[in-house]
Scaffold this motif. Structure first.
Motif, PDB file in Angstrom:
ATOM      1  N   GLY A  58       0.807  -1.221   0.000  1.00 40.11           N
ATOM      2  CA  GLY A  58       0.000   0.000   0.000  1.00 40.11           C
ATOM      3  C   GLY A  58       0.835   1.264   0.000  1.00 40.11           C
ATOM      4  N   LEU A  59       1.964   1.247   0.735  1.00 42.14           N
ATOM      5  CA  LEU A  59       2.803   2.438   0.792  1.00 42.14           C
ATOM      6  C   LEU A  59       3.372   2.766  -0.581  1.00 42.14           C
ATOM      7  CD1 LEU A  59       4.332   4.648   2.336  1.00 42.14           C
ATOM      8  CD2 LEU A  59       6.111   2.982   2.828  1.00 42.14           C
ATOM      9  N   PHE A  60       3.757   1.746  -1.334  1.00 46.10           N
ATOM     10  CA  PHE A  60       4.408   1.982  -2.615  1.00 46.10           C
ATOM     11  C   PHE A  60       3.426   2.164  -3.772  1.00 46.10           C
ATOM     12  CE2 PHE A  60       7.245  -0.864  -0.103  1.00 46.10           C
ATOM     13  CZ  PHE A  60       8.228   0.072   0.174  1.00 46.10           C
ATOM     14  N   LEU A  61       2.262   1.512  -3.684  1.00 45.05           N
ATOM     15  CA  LEU A  61       1.353   1.515  -4.825  1.00 45.05           C
ATOM     16  C   LEU A  61       0.091   2.347  -4.628  1.00 45.05           C
ATOM     17  CD1 LEU A  61       1.502  -2.256  -5.917  1.00 45.05           C
ATOM     18  CD2 LEU A  61       3.014  -0.366  -6.566  1.00 45.05           C
ATOM     19  N   SER A  62      -0.326   2.587  -3.376  1.00 49.30           N
ATOM     20  CA  SER A  62      -1.631   3.212  -3.129  1.00 49.30           C
ATOM     21  C   SER A  62      -1.575   4.711  -2.847  1.00 49.30           C
ATOM     22  CB  SER A  62      -2.324   2.508  -1.953  1.00 49.30           C
ATOM     23  OG  SER A  62      -2.514   1.146  -2.250  1.00 49.30           O
ATOM     24  N   LEU A  63      -0.380   5.262  -2.694  1.00 49.93           N
ATOM     25  CA  LEU A  63      -0.292   6.689  -2.365  1.00 49.93           C
ATOM     26  C   LEU A  63      -0.823   7.558  -3.499  1.00 49.93           C
ATOM     27  CD1 LEU A  63       3.100   7.146  -0.473  1.00 49.93           C
ATOM     28  CD2 LEU A  63       0.787   6.921   0.439  1.00 49.93           C
ATOM     29  N   GLY A  64      -0.737   7.052  -4.727  1.00 53.76           N
ATOM     30  CA  GLY A  64      -1.273   7.819  -5.852  1.00 53.76           C
ATOM     31  C   GLY A  64      -2.770   8.011  -5.717  1.00 53.76           C
ATOM     32  N   GLY A  65      -3.480   6.972  -5.292  1.00 46.01           N
ATOM     33  CA  GLY A  65      -4.921   7.081  -5.075  1.00 46.01           C
ATOM     34  C   GLY A  65      -5.256   8.058  -3.970  1.00 46.01           C
ATOM     35  N   ALA A  66      -4.454   8.055  -2.894  1.00 47.16           N
ATOM     36  CA  ALA A  66      -4.671   9.008  -1.802  1.00 47.16           C
ATOM     37  C   ALA A  66      -4.463  10.436  -2.279  1.00 47.16           C
ATOM     38  CB  ALA A  66      -3.727   8.695  -0.639  1.00 47.16           C
ATOM     39  N   LEU A  67      -3.455  10.623  -3.127  1.00 47.01           N
ATOM     40  CA  LEU A  67      -3.185  11.958  -3.668  1.00 47.01           C
ATOM     41  C   LEU A  67      -4.320  12.421  -4.565  1.00 47.01           C
ATOM     42  CD1 LEU A  67      -1.105  14.258  -3.971  1.00 47.01           C
ATOM     43  CD2 LEU A  67      -0.124  12.996  -5.894  1.00 47.01           C
ATOM     44  N   GLN A  68      -4.841  11.529  -5.385  1.00 46.02           N
ATOM     45  CA  GLN A  68      -5.966  11.859  -6.263  1.00 46.02           C
ATOM     46  C   GLN A  68      -7.216  12.232  -5.475  1.00 46.02           C
ATOM     47  OE1 GLN A  68      -6.421   8.401  -8.893  1.00 46.02           O
ATOM     48  NE2 GLN A  68      -6.418   9.829 -10.606  1.00 46.02           N
ATOM     49  N   THR A  69      -7.452  11.547  -4.377  1.00 48.24           N
ATOM     50  CA  THR A  69      -8.678  11.721  -3.614  1.00 48.24           C
ATOM     51  C   THR A  69      -8.644  12.919  -2.686  1.00 48.24           C
ATOM     52  OG1 THR A  69      -9.010   9.323  -3.660  1.00 48.24           O
ATOM     53  CG2 THR A  69     -10.285  10.567  -2.032  1.00 48.24           C
ATOM     54  N   GLY A  70      -7.507  13.128  -2.017  1.00 45.76           N
ATOM     55  CA  GLY A  70      -7.443  14.166  -0.992  1.00 45.76           C
ATOM     56  C   GLY A  70      -6.572  15.356  -1.311  1.00 45.76           C
ATOM     57  N   GLY A  71      -5.719  15.246  -2.363  1.00 46.85           N
ATOM     58  CA  GLY A  71      -4.766  16.303  -2.624  1.00 46.85           C
ATOM     59  C   GLY A  71      -3.553  16.140  -1.729  1.00 46.85           C
ATOM     60  N   PRO A  72      -2.473  16.892  -1.958  1.00 47.28           N
ATOM     61  CA  PRO A  72      -1.240  16.703  -1.182  1.00 47.28           C
ATOM     62  C   PRO A  72      -1.408  16.975   0.308  1.00 47.28           C
ATOM     63  CG  PRO A  72      -1.107  18.667  -2.580  1.00 47.28           C
ATOM     64  CD  PRO A  72      -2.311  17.914  -3.007  1.00 47.28           C
ATOM     65  N   LEU A  73      -2.110  18.045   0.663  1.00 49.82           N
ATOM     66  CA  LEU A  73      -2.305  18.350   2.082  1.00 49.82           C
ATOM     67  C   LEU A  73      -3.366  17.443   2.701  1.00 49.82           C
ATOM     68  CD1 LEU A  73      -1.594  20.029   4.520  1.00 49.82           C
ATOM     69  CD2 LEU A  73      -3.210  21.788   3.745  1.00 49.82           C
ATOM     70  N   GLY A  74      -4.433  17.172   1.960  1.00 45.81           N
ATOM     71  CA  GLY A  74      -5.472  16.273   2.468  1.00 45.81           C
ATOM     72  C   GLY A  74      -4.923  14.889   2.743  1.00 45.81           C
ATOM     73  N   TRP A 216       1.170  22.230  -4.743  1.00 52.39           N
ATOM     74  CA  TRP A 216       0.318  22.594  -3.607  1.00 52.39           C
ATOM     75  C   TRP A 216      -0.475  23.866  -3.935  1.00 52.39           C
ATOM     76  CZ3 TRP A 216       0.944  20.933   1.920  1.00 52.39           C
ATOM     77  CH2 TRP A 216       1.586  19.689   2.013  1.00 52.39           C
ATOM     78  N   ASN A 217       0.045  24.634  -4.878  1.00 50.47           N
ATOM     79  CA  ASN A 217      -0.657  25.850  -5.321  1.00 50.47           C
ATOM     80  C   ASN A 217      -1.567  25.564  -6.514  1.00 50.47           C
ATOM     81  OD1 ASN A 217       0.602  27.597  -3.406  1.00 50.47           O
ATOM     82  ND2 ASN A 217       2.467  27.576  -4.666  1.00 50.47           N
ATOM     83  N   ILE A 289       6.504  13.740   0.166  1.00 55.49           N
ATOM     84  CA  ILE A 289       7.311  13.782  -1.055  1.00 55.49           C
ATOM     85  C   ILE A 289       6.452  13.521  -2.285  1.00 55.49           C
ATOM     86  CG2 ILE A 289       9.205  12.678  -2.284  1.00 55.49           C
ATOM     87  CD1 ILE A 289      10.075  14.484   0.014  1.00 55.49           C
ATOM     88  N   VAL A 290       5.539  12.561  -2.191  1.00 51.91           N
ATOM     89  CA  VAL A 290       4.652  12.263  -3.331  1.00 51.91           C
ATOM     90  C   VAL A 290       3.831  13.490  -3.707  1.00 51.91           C
ATOM     91  CG1 VAL A 290       2.541  11.024  -3.945  1.00 51.91           C
ATOM     92  CG2 VAL A 290       4.495   9.765  -3.048  1.00 51.91           C
ATOM     93  N   GLY A 291       3.334  14.213  -2.709  1.00 51.14           N
ATOM     94  CA  GLY A 291       2.551  15.416  -2.967  1.00 51.14           C
ATOM     95  C   GLY A 291       3.351  16.536  -3.602  1.00 51.14           C
ATOM     96  N   MET A 292       4.677  16.481  -3.447  1.00 49.66           N
ATOM     97  CA  MET A 292       5.540  17.480  -4.070  1.00 49.66           C
ATOM     98  C   MET A 292       5.926  17.098  -5.496  1.00 49.66           C
ATOM     99  SD  MET A 292       7.936  18.005  -0.694  1.00 49.66           S
ATOM    100  CE  MET A 292       9.248  18.905  -1.504  1.00 49.66           C
ATOM    101  N   LEU A 293       5.927  15.787  -5.790  1.00 48.70           N
ATOM    102  CA  LEU A 293       6.448  15.322  -7.074  1.00 48.70           C
ATOM    103  C   LEU A 293       5.408  15.241  -8.181  1.00 48.70           C
ATOM    104  CD1 LEU A 293       8.779  12.377  -5.956  1.00 48.70           C
ATOM    105  CD2 LEU A 293       9.473  14.629  -6.792  1.00 48.70           C
ATOM    106  N   VAL A 294       4.165  14.871  -7.804  1.00 47.90           N
ATOM    107  CA  VAL A 294       3.136  14.587  -8.814  1.00 47.90           C
ATOM    108  C   VAL A 294       1.876  15.392  -8.488  1.00 47.90           C
ATOM    109  CG1 VAL A 294       1.755  12.785  -9.920  1.00 47.90           C
ATOM    110  CG2 VAL A 294       4.061  12.252  -9.078  1.00 47.90           C
ATOM    111  N   PRO A 295       1.296  16.091  -9.469  1.00 43.23           N
ATOM    112  CA  PRO A 295       0.046  16.825  -9.205  1.00 43.23           C
ATOM    113  C   PRO A 295      -1.117  15.864  -8.993  1.00 43.23           C
ATOM    114  CG  PRO A 295       0.602  16.939 -11.536  1.00 43.23           C
ATOM    115  CD  PRO A 295       1.774  16.298 -10.848  1.00 43.23           C
ATOM    116  N   SER A 296      -2.078  16.255  -8.200  1.00 42.55           N
ATOM    117  CA  SER A 296      -3.194  15.367  -7.864  1.00 42.55           C
ATOM    118  C   SER A 296      -4.102  15.087  -9.056  1.00 42.55           C
ATOM    119  CB  SER A 296      -4.018  15.979  -6.719  1.00 42.55           C
ATOM    120  OG  SER A 296      -4.500  17.268  -7.076  1.00 42.55           O
TER     121      SER A 296
END
Length: 541
Positions: A58-74, A216-217, A289-296
């Motif tokens: 989950g740490l390696f594969l699922s963070l993209g889904g979390a970023l899509q759903t909540g955004g970097p800060l969420g 983030w902006n 780091i994921v939230g800094m590298l890839v836009p949601s």
């Protein structure tokens, strides 16, 4: 003074069991588990086993889904909040396990502290979930191998089943060493991708400009999920928390093999305290780091292949021209799937053994090898692992995942029981007028954090499938995986309670004094403090 072995253990003469029980008390660690199981797991083993369990695919594969759903800060806030809940769960588990260091952990604790029927219901729920987790992880490993080749899928499944069986059937110390090695690999990968992410983000790769906190902006720190405005942003944050729970799943299995752990009253609390901090820090750094590298709103986050190509770290590395990263991440994630399979086998077999000890499962599951392995439990779980062959057929795979969905909420059920055990233990201390300081490990603030975490777990459990109640968003599979486990556990609890006429354990009958007396009769050898270079060991020291 009577020899400790005569006072506390079962002595066999022919076919007759002669048990010397403490006078006027309840035995906490059963004579049979004390005699038949081997205390071969060391402090470094149980700490790294818990780390290996928590740092999964989950740490390696699922963070993209979390970023899509909540955004970097969420996503960051969601994982931070769940990390705080995990902290409360770990401290609660550590305090109760230090007093009751038994095989089966919180399942057996529920019998002492709450109600034997609760131990039965949750125990079989965990057994069912862990037994099906093994073929599930083997199926996931097959998908990861298909990143390189799609040849001989049946052969790969057979190989993984055999290796998992061998690790589970040999000396438990071998299992500890295997998981220790896997945990080291995972930690090195997390540290490596975090450093790589920082280098890419700060413009350290040739031809790549500095990214900083640009995403983030734009598109922004939060994502609107299922609704618009601030309400939609809150729903995105809440959805991330529900998903984050399953990323942390596994930390509760730390004390399942307490009867096979050296000096459990010292080592389990140490592991609980240290593992939570390391896991939370690694997760939060990764999410940041994921939230800094890839836009949601990146289209590549829609990749649901199940292998390394869907990792946001791989997306960033590929764009930066670092072509070796996908295969490295896929290889380590493959070990994560294997490690999770091993972890499920250990948890499932030990809890089944614990249920058999209390006659809540057939007594044949008490049989052990001369090395202390409950081999009948291992053989049964290996037989269930052959369900992984269903992944070779699309229709059979659908049926298999329906079975797996039945206990998808099992992690929250287990955490809730751990917290309930802890709350009841402290209520029992007050009723029996026993000072908290008499416990082998305790903290003044944990009764309050356990209540807060229990309320949070119940909220997560009740809202786990909230998205299906939004108009036009109904999904039967999501509803089943989110909620069906609740009535199943309640049905098992009520059924066993009616069948065995069990009673809710009164606060003044919780065997706290018996456990303390047993602890004083069988003192553990004090573990020396770390000295010199040992103090620099930040992983398991």
């Amino acid at each position: 003074m009577m020899d400790r072995n005569l006072e506390n253990k079962i002595v066999f003469e022919g076919e007759v069991d002669i048990t010397f029980e403490p006078h006027d008390g309840v035995r906490i660690v059963e004579g049979r588990e004390d005699r038949d199981l081997s205390r071969s797991l060391k402090q470094r083993h149980i700490q790294m086993i818990a780390l290996a369990a928590a740092i999964g695919t989950g740490l390696f594969l699922s963070l993209g889904g979390a970023l899509q759903t909540g955004g970097p800060l969420g996503a960051l806030l969601g994982y931070a909040f769940v990390g705080a809940v995990v902290c409360a769960v770990q401290f609660a588990l550590g305090e109760v396990s230090a007093l009751f260091p038994v095989t089966g952990s919180f399942v057996r604790h529920a019998e002492f502290i709450v109600d034997p029927a609760l131990g039965f219901a949750v125990g079989w729920n965990v057994v069912y979930g862990t037994f099906l987790s093994v073929p599930s992880e083997i199926s996931a490993a097959l998908v990861l191998i298909e990143f390189w080749t799609d040849k001989y899928p049946a052969l790969w499944i057979t190989l993984f089943i055999l290796i998992t069986f061998l690790v589970g059937i040999v000396f438990v110390g071998v299992y500890g060493e295997v998981e220790f090695f896997f945990a080291i690999l995972k930690i090195l990968l997390v540290v490596g991708v975090v450093i790589m992410g920082l280098v890419i983000d700060l413009g350290g790769v040739s031809g790549q400009e500095k990214i900083g906190f640009r995403y983030w902006n734009n598109p922004g720190p939060f994502v609107e999920y299922l609704s618009s405005s601030s309400w939609g942003q809150f729903l995105g944050f809440w959805a991330v928390m529900n998903n984050a729970v399953y990323s942390f799943a596994g930390v509760e299995s730390l004390s399942v093999a307490a009867a096979e752990t050296q000096n459990p009253r010292q080592n389990i609390p140490k592991a609980c305290k240290r593992v939570f901090a390391r896991v939370t820090i690694l997760y939060l750094l990764s999410v940041l780091i994921v939230g800094m590298l890839v836009p949601s709103n990146d289209d590549d986050l829609n990749n649901y292949s199940g292998n390394a190509s869907q990792s946001p770290f791989v997306i960033a590395a590929t764009r930066a021209g670092i072509n070796a990263v996908p295969s490295i991440i896929n290889a380590i994630v493959l070990t994560s799937a294997w490690s999770a399979s091993n972890q499920s086998l250990l948890a499932g077999t030990r809890i089944l053994y614990g249920l058999a000890l209390k006659k809540q499962a057939p007594q044949v599951f008490l049989r052990t090898t001369k090395y202390g392995i409950p081999y009948v439990c291992v053989i049964l779980q290996t037989a269930v692992a052959t369900l992984a062959y269903m992944s070779l057929s699309n229709g059979a795979l659908t049926v298999f995942y329906w079975f797996l969905d039945l206990t998808a909420a099992g992690t929250l059920v287990s955490w809730s029981v751990i917290l309930t055990n802890h709350i009841r233990l402290h209520q029992g201390l007050k009723r029996q007028q026993i000072a908290r300081q008499e416990l082998p490990w305790s903290h003044g603030w944990t009764p309050y954090t356990s209540w807060a975490a229990l309320v949070s777990c119940i909220l997560f459990l009740l809202t786990g499938g909230f998205s299906v109640f939004v108009k036009g968003n109904w999904d039967t599979a999501t509803f089943i995986s989110s909620y069906l486990d609740i009535p199943l556990v309640l049905l098992a609890y009520g059924g066993w309670k009616l069948y065995k006429r069990t009673k809710f354990v009164p606060l003044d009958e919780i065997p706290i004094r018996d456990a303390l007396d047993e602890m004083s009769r069988s003192p553990e050898e004090k573990i020396p403090r770390a000295r010199g270079l040992q103090k620099l060991n930040i992983l398991w020291g």
